[in-house]
Motif scaffolding. Structure first.
Motif, short mmCIF file in Angstrom:
data_model
loop_
_atom_site.label_atom_id
_atom_site.label_comp_id
_atom_site.label_asym_id
_atom_site.label_seq_id
_atom_site.Cartn_x
_atom_site.Cartn_y
_atom_site.Cartn_z
N VAL A 106 63.10 33.51 48.33
CA VAL A 106 62.39 32.27 48.03
C VAL A 106 61.83 31.67 49.32
N LEU A 107 60.56 31.25 49.27
CA LEU A 107 59.91 30.64 50.42
C LEU A 107 59.69 29.15 50.16
N VAL A 108 59.50 28.41 51.22
CA VAL A 108 59.11 27.01 51.13
C VAL A 108 57.77 26.85 51.84
N GLY A 109 56.81 26.28 51.15
CA GLY A 109 55.47 26.13 51.73
C GLY A 109 54.59 25.28 50.86
N GLU A 110 53.40 25.74 50.60
CA GLU A 110 52.41 25.00 49.82
C GLU A 110 52.19 25.68 48.47
N VAL A 111 52.22 24.89 47.39
CA VAL A 111 52.06 25.43 46.04
C VAL A 111 50.80 24.81 45.42
N TRP A 112 49.94 25.68 44.89
CA TRP A 112 48.67 25.23 44.30
C TRP A 112 48.46 25.90 42.94
N LEU A 113 47.93 25.11 42.03
CA LEU A 113 47.55 25.59 40.70
C LEU A 113 46.07 25.96 40.72
N CYS A 114 45.73 27.11 40.16
CA CYS A 114 44.34 27.59 40.09
C CYS A 114 43.97 27.71 38.61
N SER A 115 42.97 26.93 38.16
CA SER A 115 42.70 26.90 36.73
C SER A 115 41.21 26.79 36.45
N GLY A 116 40.86 26.99 35.17
CA GLY A 116 39.48 26.91 34.75
C GLY A 116 39.13 28.01 33.77
N GLN A 117 37.85 28.41 33.77
CA GLN A 117 37.44 29.47 32.86
C GLN A 117 37.13 30.74 33.63
N SER A 118 36.18 31.54 33.20
CA SER A 118 36.08 32.92 33.68
C SER A 118 35.84 33.08 35.17
N ASN A 119 35.15 32.14 35.81
CA ASN A 119 34.91 32.31 37.24
C ASN A 119 36.16 32.07 38.07
N MET A 120 37.15 31.34 37.51
CA MET A 120 38.45 31.26 38.17
C MET A 120 39.30 32.47 37.79
N GLU A 121 39.18 32.90 36.56
CA GLU A 121 39.94 34.07 36.10
C GLU A 121 39.44 35.36 36.77
N TRP A 122 38.20 35.38 37.21
CA TRP A 122 37.55 36.57 37.77
C TRP A 122 38.45 37.23 38.82
N THR A 123 38.75 38.49 38.60
CA THR A 123 39.79 39.14 39.40
C THR A 123 39.27 39.66 40.74
N MET A 124 40.21 39.88 41.63
CA MET A 124 39.88 40.44 42.94
C MET A 124 39.15 41.77 42.80
N SER A 125 39.59 42.59 41.86
CA SER A 125 39.01 43.93 41.73
C SER A 125 37.54 43.89 41.36
N ARG A 126 37.06 42.75 40.82
CA ARG A 126 35.65 42.62 40.43
C ARG A 126 34.86 41.78 41.42
N SER A 127 35.48 41.33 42.49
CA SER A 127 34.77 40.51 43.47
C SER A 127 34.00 41.40 44.44
N ALA A 128 32.94 40.85 45.01
CA ALA A 128 32.07 41.63 45.90
C ALA A 128 32.80 42.08 47.16
N GLU A 129 33.82 41.32 47.59
CA GLU A 129 34.49 41.61 48.87
C GLU A 129 35.72 42.49 48.72
N TYR A 130 36.01 42.95 47.50
CA TYR A 130 37.29 43.60 47.21
C TYR A 130 37.58 44.81 48.09
N LYS A 131 36.63 45.72 48.21
CA LYS A 131 36.90 46.96 48.96
C LYS A 131 37.22 46.67 50.42
N ASP A 132 36.50 45.71 51.00
CA ASP A 132 36.76 45.37 52.40
C ASP A 132 38.09 44.62 52.55
N GLU A 133 38.46 43.87 51.54
CA GLU A 133 39.64 43.02 51.64
C GLU A 133 40.93 43.75 51.30
N LEU A 134 40.86 44.76 50.44
CA LEU A 134 42.07 45.41 49.93
C LEU A 134 43.02 45.90 51.03
#
Length: 735
Positions: A106-134
């Motif tokens: 268990v870590l202690v730090g910053e916790v954030w909720l990420c919500s919305g519709q498809s552009n928030m749901e849009w996965t890393m694997s479908r993002s333009a930067e995925y191959k460079d970031e992986l």
């Protein structure tokens, strides 16, 4: 017989074993899914830990020298509070009752909720930067919690999700915007970050909003709708009690009729208010299943990417965003909850090209209305204007992180905000705009600023020549002698080039105003004595309160005093490809109630289908007979549906087409709606405004509808789409 005895023994033994395990499982200390190994607890805030156990069972939570304990309540729930924690880890969190749970890593730090519709749901694997970031995603200080999609009629305590490490195995299906947001926070703050992704493509904002959020005047109808369907509310109980009483009366009467060999009447209609919700698009249902089980978790804030599914609502969306933000701040018990959101990207939605701009305006308004909020402008990140999911998600997440770093974490030296209009001045034929949130302005392509338009006295917006001078932009158009108003990027396809020195884009805006009566006074000089009562744009009407009330741009009903002598209706339309049209018709007042002189919505109470006399007409539309007329006119003002038969017995009306003698259907209310004045003696529509709730798909026109296969009174024409803008102004002349 012996085998039967053995069988009976096994059955009894099996039941006993089952009861033993069920009894013991109920007694075990249990936790909601959000508390698990690999999680992140919020630093520097009091942290509530909660769960379930057997009533009366003592529960102790141990974490980094703190050991709060409590006794489980009669409802089987328990909670304890940890005092503010310092960032760090990994640690072990222990919960002990009759059993013991150990949460590891268990870590202690910053916790954030990420919500919305498809552009928030849009996965890393479908993002333009995925191959460079992986290859770089493995990070032991970032943790991921992805809530499974679900909706429910009532608030739930459980959901489907688990905390996972941030690595190449777990990141492909996580929110790209969420990840890039968390990655930058982790890098800049050097503390662990926990990201909770709770999003669902195609969803509206209302399903994500808790009931408490709708407790504001513009949204009371939604609050009432939700309360009616919630079995725990007094309103629901009252409705059910009334309904049961009606059914009981019907049943008793029916039994009496049966005994007396009489016909029975149909049973009472089941109230629609009590009918359960049926899908994930309805108010509160996603909050109930995907947010409520997380509450009241200690977290720093939320990021939000949504709006496409509410795109036609204009400024009403600002009210709904405030409802969401205020509601989440209540249920998470954090009045300082940060809330940072993305302004929608340009996209070809079709229809009125300015429709999206009104939503942009609503989104931009929210950060001015509520503290610790901010908007990321992304009108430069589109690679395909016909793709509603811009694939470049890294700069989106990073721009949200900049806002959080500046406004939540106090790093005010960071350039986080987009340029914003601060002042507008006129200097002759020039319009001078000054901007804040910028040390200097520039264009990202090195060209002159684009997408600026200005309007003069005629109200027509024309492309402006723009020049940057430091943090000011000077606008002019050779055909405009005196500019009154400006708008920028006011089109769904606008990908403007203006930004500040930090590369943050200028978002769509409009400013200034054509003097409201300027066009009217220029066109109808003889009507100086008329006072403005209501005005709005009939090409983009907005109805509120479940389509029962029209949102007027101007409402001066409280300023009008004295007896009403005459009422004037001024309709002004700007065709997208033609000459500006207007008509001004004055009539004796239909009613002394000012509300009934405006658009005949349900809340106004206006319903008029009658012949009128003493009418004057002024217009520039060919075919309309102008002048003063003693009779030969009629009005059709109502909020409901209507049909073609001439039940009004208006001479010359067509029984098959919608014209000046239609049949009102008062039971269908609020319905299609009609606001029409006709010169029936000439078989002529003076003006028509119908289908009020359809926005830019409504009917509006001056004179008879020229379409050969259309209805003379414009019904079903959707003609508002043919105009860039318009004005419907209601005036009164007092004694």
């Amino acid at each position: 017989m012996k085998s039967r005895c053995v069988f009976d023994f096994l059955v009894v033994f099996g039941v006993a074993v089952t009861l033993f395990f069920v009894s013991n499982s109920r007694a075990d200390v249990r936790l909601p899914e959000i508390f698990a190994s690999n999680m992140v607890l919020q630093r520097e805030m009091k942290v509530l830990i909660w769960g379930w156990a057997e009533p009366g069972e003592k529960v102790t939570v141990s974490f980094e020298g703190q050991n709060p304990s409590t006794e489980t309540g009669a409802d089987g729930r328990w909670s304890v509070q940890l005092e503010p924690l310092k960032a760090g880890g990994p640690f072990t969190l222990t919960i002990k009752g009759k059993n013991e749970l150990k949460l590891e890593n268990v870590l202690v730090g910053e916790v954030w909720l990420c919500s919305g519709q498809s552009n928030m749901e849009w996965t890393m694997s479908r993002s333009a930067e995925y191959k460079d970031e992986l290859p770089k995603v493995e990070n032991s200080k970032i943790r991921l919690f992805h809530v499974a999609k679900a909706w429910n009629q009532t608030p739930q305590s459980k959901l489907s999700a688990s905390w996972k490490l941030c690595n190449a195995e777990n990141i492909p299906n996580f929110s790209a915007v969420g990840y890039y947001f968390g990655q930058k926070l982790n890098a800049d703050l050097d503390v662990p970050v926990g990201l909770i992704n709770s999003s669902w493509g195609g969803t509206r904002i209302e399903p994500w909003t808790p009931p408490i959020g709708f407790q504001s005047p513009p949204l009371f109808k939604i609050a009432e709708e939700v309360a009616a369907k919630d079995p725990t509310t007094e309103f629901h109980k009252t409705l059910v009690t009334k309904t049961l009483a009606e059914y009981k009366t019907w049943l008793e009467t029916s039994e009496q009729n049966l005994a007396a060999t009489k016909m029975i009447t149909p049973p009472p209609v089941f109230p629609g208010q009590l009918a359960p919700y049926t899908n994930q698009q309805q108010p509160t249902v996603l909050y109930n299943a995907m947010i409520h089980p997380l509450t009241p978790l200690a977290l720093r804030g939320a990021i939000w990417y949504q709006g496409e599914s509410n795109m036609s609502e204009g400024m009403l969306y600002a009210e709904k965003m405030q409802a969401l933000i205020r509601g989440w701040r209540v249920v998470f018990k954090n009045p300082d909850l940060g809330f940072y959101y993305v302004q929608l990207a340009p996209f070809v939605y079709g229809g009125d090209p300015t429709r999206l701009a009104y939503l942009w305006e609503a989104q931009a308004a929210v950060e001015k209305l509520l503290p610790k909020t901010g908007m990321a402008v992304i009108n430069d990140l589109v690679t395909n204007i016909k793709d509603i999911h811009p694939p470049r998600k890294k700069p989106v997440g990073e721009r949200l992180a900049l806002l959080a770093l500046s406004r939540t974490y106090g790093k005010t030296e960071i350039a986080a905000a987009s340029p914003e209009l601060e002042k507008m001045e006129t200097n002759g034929s020039n319009l001078i705009l000054s901007f804040k949130n910028a040390k200097e302005l520039k264009t990202r392509d090195g060209k002159n600023p684009d997408w600026f338009e200005i309007a003069g006295a005629d109200g027509v917006y024309r492309k402006a020549d723009a020049t940057i001078n430091g943090v000011t932009i000077i606008l002019k158009n050779a055909d405009i002698e005196k500019p009154y108003a400006v708008r920028f990027a006011w089109d769904q396809t606008a990908e403007p080039n203006v930004q500040n020195e930090a590369g943050l884009q200028l978002g769509a805006f409009r400013a200034g105003e054509i003097p409201e009566r300027l066009v009217f006074d220029n066109m109808v000089v003889e009507a100086k004595n008329f006072k403005l009562l209501y005005s709005f744009d009939p090409t983009k009407p907005v109805l509120m309160d479940n389509n029962q009330r029209l949102a007027y741009k101007t409402d001066k009903s409280r300023e009008i005093v004295g007896k009403i002598k005459r009422v004037g209706y001024f309709l002004y339309l700007k065709p997208k490809d033609g000459k500006k049209q207007f008509v001004f018709v004055t009539i004796p007042p239909l009613d002394a109630n000012l509300a009934k002189l405006g658009v005949p919505t349900k809340s106004s109470g206006a319903r008029f289908q009658k012949q009128i006399s003493d009418v004057t007409v002024t217009s520039n539309v060919s075919g309309i007979e102008t002048g003063t007329f003693a009779d030969g006119f009629n009005v059709e003002f109502w909020d409901c549906n209507y049909a073609a038969p001439n039940t009004g017995k208006i001479p010359g009306a067509d029984e098959q087409k919608f014209d000046f003698g239609d049949q009102m259907s008062p039971e269908a209310s609020p319905g299609y709606g009609s606001m029409q004045i006709h010169h029936f003696a000439k078989k002529q529509t003076i003006f028509a405004f119908n289908n009020f709730a359809a926005g830019n798909g409504c009917d509006v026109g001056i004179g008879n509808n020229p379409a050969s296969n259309g209805n003379p009174d414009w019904t079903f024409s959707k003609s508002a789409q043919n105009y860039s803008s318009g004005q419907l102004m209601i005036f009164v002349e007092t004694e």
